[in-house]
Write an enzyme that holds these catalytic residues in place. Structure first.
Site, short mmCIF file in Angstrom:
data_model
loop_
_atom_site.label_atom_id
_atom_site.label_comp_id
_atom_site.label_asym_id
_atom_site.label_seq_id
_atom_site.Cartn_x
_atom_site.Cartn_y
_atom_site.Cartn_z
N GLY A 250 0.84 -1.21 0.00
CA GLY A 250 0.00 0.00 0.00
C GLY A 250 0.86 1.25 0.00
O GLY A 250 1.85 1.31 0.74
N ARG B 67 1.11 -5.30 -5.19
CA ARG B 67 1.29 -6.48 -4.33
C ARG B 67 1.47 -7.64 -5.29
O ARG B 67 0.52 -8.01 -5.98
CB ARG B 67 0.07 -6.65 -3.41
N ASP C 135 5.37 -4.60 6.13
CA ASP C 135 5.98 -5.89 6.47
C ASP C 135 5.99 -6.87 5.30
O ASP C 135 6.92 -7.68 5.18
CB ASP C 135 5.37 -6.51 7.74
N GLY C 136 5.00 -6.78 4.42
CA GLY C 136 5.00 -7.64 3.22
C GLY C 136 6.22 -7.34 2.35
O GLY C 136 6.87 -8.25 1.81
N THR D 153 4.22 2.81 5.88
CA THR D 153 2.82 2.38 5.87
C THR D 153 2.04 3.28 6.82
O THR D 153 2.53 3.61 7.91
CB THR D 153 2.64 0.90 6.29
N ILE D 154 0.83 3.63 6.41
CA ILE D 154 0.02 4.49 7.28
C ILE D 154 -0.39 3.75 8.56
O ILE D 154 -0.82 4.38 9.52
CB ILE D 154 -1.25 5.02 6.56
N ASP D 155 -0.23 2.44 8.58
CA ASP D 155 -0.70 1.64 9.72
C ASP D 155 0.21 1.76 10.95
O ASP D 155 -0.21 1.43 12.05
CB ASP D 155 -0.82 0.16 9.34
N ASP E 111 2.45 -0.18 11.86
CA ASP E 111 2.43 -1.49 12.53
C ASP E 111 3.72 -2.28 12.33
O ASP E 111 3.75 -3.49 12.54
CB ASP E 111 1.24 -2.31 12.01
N ARG F 104 -17.77 16.38 12.34
CA ARG F 104 -18.28 16.86 13.63
C ARG F 104 -19.17 18.09 13.45
O ARG F 104 -20.21 18.23 14.09
CB ARG F 104 -17.14 17.16 14.59
N ARG G 163 -26.44 14.47 15.79
CA ARG G 163 -26.40 13.07 15.37
C ARG G 163 -25.22 12.33 15.98
O ARG G 163 -24.32 12.93 16.55
CB ARG G 163 -26.22 13.01 13.85
N ARG H 149 -5.49 -1.84 8.85
CA ARG H 149 -5.48 -3.29 8.67
C ARG H 149 -5.79 -3.98 10.00
O ARG H 149 -6.85 -3.74 10.55
CB ARG H 149 -4.14 -3.75 8.09
N ARG I 124 -24.85 8.18 11.28
CA ARG I 124 -24.32 8.27 9.92
C ARG I 124 -22.94 7.61 9.93
O ARG I 124 -22.11 7.92 10.79
CB ARG I 124 -24.19 9.73 9.47
N HIS J 234 -9.44 4.92 1.43
CA HIS J 234 -8.18 5.29 0.79
C HIS J 234 -7.89 6.78 0.80
O HIS J 234 -6.77 7.18 0.46
CB HIS J 234 -8.14 4.72 -0.63
N ILE J 235 -8.87 7.58 1.16
CA ILE J 235 -8.61 9.03 1.32
C ILE J 235 -7.42 9.22 2.26
O ILE J 235 -6.60 10.13 2.07
CB ILE J 235 -9.88 9.73 1.85
O1 F6P Z 1 -1.53 -1.23 4.78
C1 F6P Z 1 -2.09 -0.03 4.36
C2 F6P Z 1 -3.56 -0.19 4.11
O2 F6P Z 1 -4.08 1.06 3.71
C3 F6P Z 1 -4.37 -0.75 5.28
O3 F6P Z 1 -4.66 0.23 6.25
C4 F6P Z 1 -5.58 -1.29 4.57
O4 F6P Z 1 -6.18 -2.34 5.31
C5 F6P Z 1 -5.01 -1.80 3.28
O5 F6P Z 1 -3.78 -1.13 3.07
C6 F6P Z 1 -5.89 -1.58 2.08
O6 F6P Z 1 -5.29 -2.17 0.98
P1 F6P Z 1 -5.73 -1.96 -0.53
O7 F6P Z 1 -5.14 -0.65 -0.99
O8 F6P Z 1 -5.18 -3.11 -1.25
O9 F6P Z 1 -7.23 -1.86 -0.54
#
Ligand code: F6P
Length: 327
Positions: free
Chosen positions: A15, A76, A107-108, A129-131, A133, A158, A166, A175, A248, A254-255
């Site tokens: 990603g 990927r 990590d991948g 990675t934005i995660d 992790d 908000r 609401r 992930r 809501r 993906h933004i």
């Molecule tokens: O690992 C980054 C990430 O944006 C995760 O937060 C998310 O689960 C995943 O990739 C989404 O992957 P894809 O772009 O393949 O939909």
């Protein structure tokens, strides 16, 4: 001492994350600084298998430090998962005369680097990675920008939630990890935050928190759900069934991966790129560049991948103190 490393390759994989371009730029410029040529490999490991390359000089990375995404494209790769794909990639490295590969990703990507190194290629990884992790590093490129993007989006939500009195349920990426959701939840003053690392009790962690907020005079509520903790749509439906509210649901999706990288991401990416090239130039391999207590260090990739990263318990304790209390 003569520099044994003459030419290296750089690729982005998995990603994308804001700041990847800044890392590519830094790898290229740091390599040139040391008299090392740099070849861009496009489309991640797929590009390494097919020889999808681009020569990168100082000017080809001009004005990309501020751009989101990755100019090298990313993928990927299923083919690279096979031994045959890994052997093909290694023979392309040999053909191109690459003395090392810098892989930028999560990590991948690092697991891919490990396999490539088994085929005799020197490798160094940069965590992006934005995660956030990746266990062995305090920071991964893209996290800060993604968090700020999510915070800006939730602040906008908000406004309208407040006007309509609401409940908003927002799903944040990550992930299987809740780092991003926890951080964002703290930053937006969420009513409740669900993360995969903590099993939640709907009554205690959602219903009661909304109830407490209402008793404190609030008439709008912000529930943040990490994607790994479950579906925001389901959480919204349960709130509707249990409390009779009409929430809501927003899936930021993906933004969070796009946009101009923050200053922090640009600087971290630039520093990591510099240290990745330094490691290869020093003849190191199988290393991952890690931010550690304000410095950059390199550690063995396998050791890094084997570490377990839990949620930041201090942050979680603060969240527990903050949630359920009217802002
Ligand atoms: O690992 C980054 C990430 O944006 C995760 O937060 C998310 O689960 C995943 O990739 C989404 O992957 P894809 O772009 O393949 O939909």
């Amino acid at each position: 001492m003569e520099n044994a490393v003459k030419r290296i390759g750089v690729l982005t994989s998995g990603g994308d994350a804001p700041g990847m371009n800044a890392a590519v730029r830094s790898v290229v410029r740091s390599a040139l600084y040391r008299g090392i040529e740099c070849i861009g490999i496009r489309r991640g490991y797929n590009g390494l298998i097919t020889g999808d390359i681009v020569r990168l000089d100082a000017t080809s990375v001009t004005h990309i430090i501020n751009r989101g995404g990755t100019i090298l494209y990313t993928a990927r790769s299923d083919e690279f998962r096979s031994l045959e794909g890994q052997k093909k990639a290694a023979s392309v490295c040999k053909l191109l005369g690459l003395d090392g590969i810098v892989g930028i990703g999560g990590d991948g990507t690092f697991r891919g680097l490990v396999e490539l190194s088994k085929q005799g290629v020197s490798v160094v990884g940069i965590p992006a990675t934005i995660d956030n992790d990746i266990v062995c590093t305090d920071y991964t490129i893209g996290y800060d920008t993604a968090a700020n993007t999510a915070v800006e989006a939730i602040d906008r939500l908000r406004d309208t939630m407040q006007s309509h009195e609401r409940c908003s349920v927002v799903e944040v990426m990550g992930r299987n990890a809740g780092h991003l959701a926890l951080y964002v939840g703290l930053a937006v003053g969420a009513t409740a935050v669900l993360v995969p690392e903590k099993t939640y009790n709907f009554e205690r962690d959602i219903v009661e928190k909304i109830r407490q907020a209402r008793l404190n005079g609030t008439t709008h509520y912000m529930i943040v759900v990490a994607e790994g903790a479950g579906s925001a749509i389901e959480v919204g439906n349960r709130i509707n069934e249990t409390l009779g509210m009409d929430p809501r649901v927003t899936i930021l999706g993906h933004i969070q991966r796009g946009g101009t990288p923050s200053a922090r991401d640009r600087v971290m990416a630039t520093r990591m790129g510099y240290h990745a090239v330094e490691a290869l130039a020093e003849g190191k391999t199988n290393r991952v560049i890690c931010a550690h207590a304000g410095s950059m260090v390199d550690i063995d990739i396998m050791e890094g991948l084997a570490m377990k990263k839990g949620l930041n318990e201090q942050q979680y304790a603060v969240l527990k103190a903050m949630t359920g209390i009217n802002d």
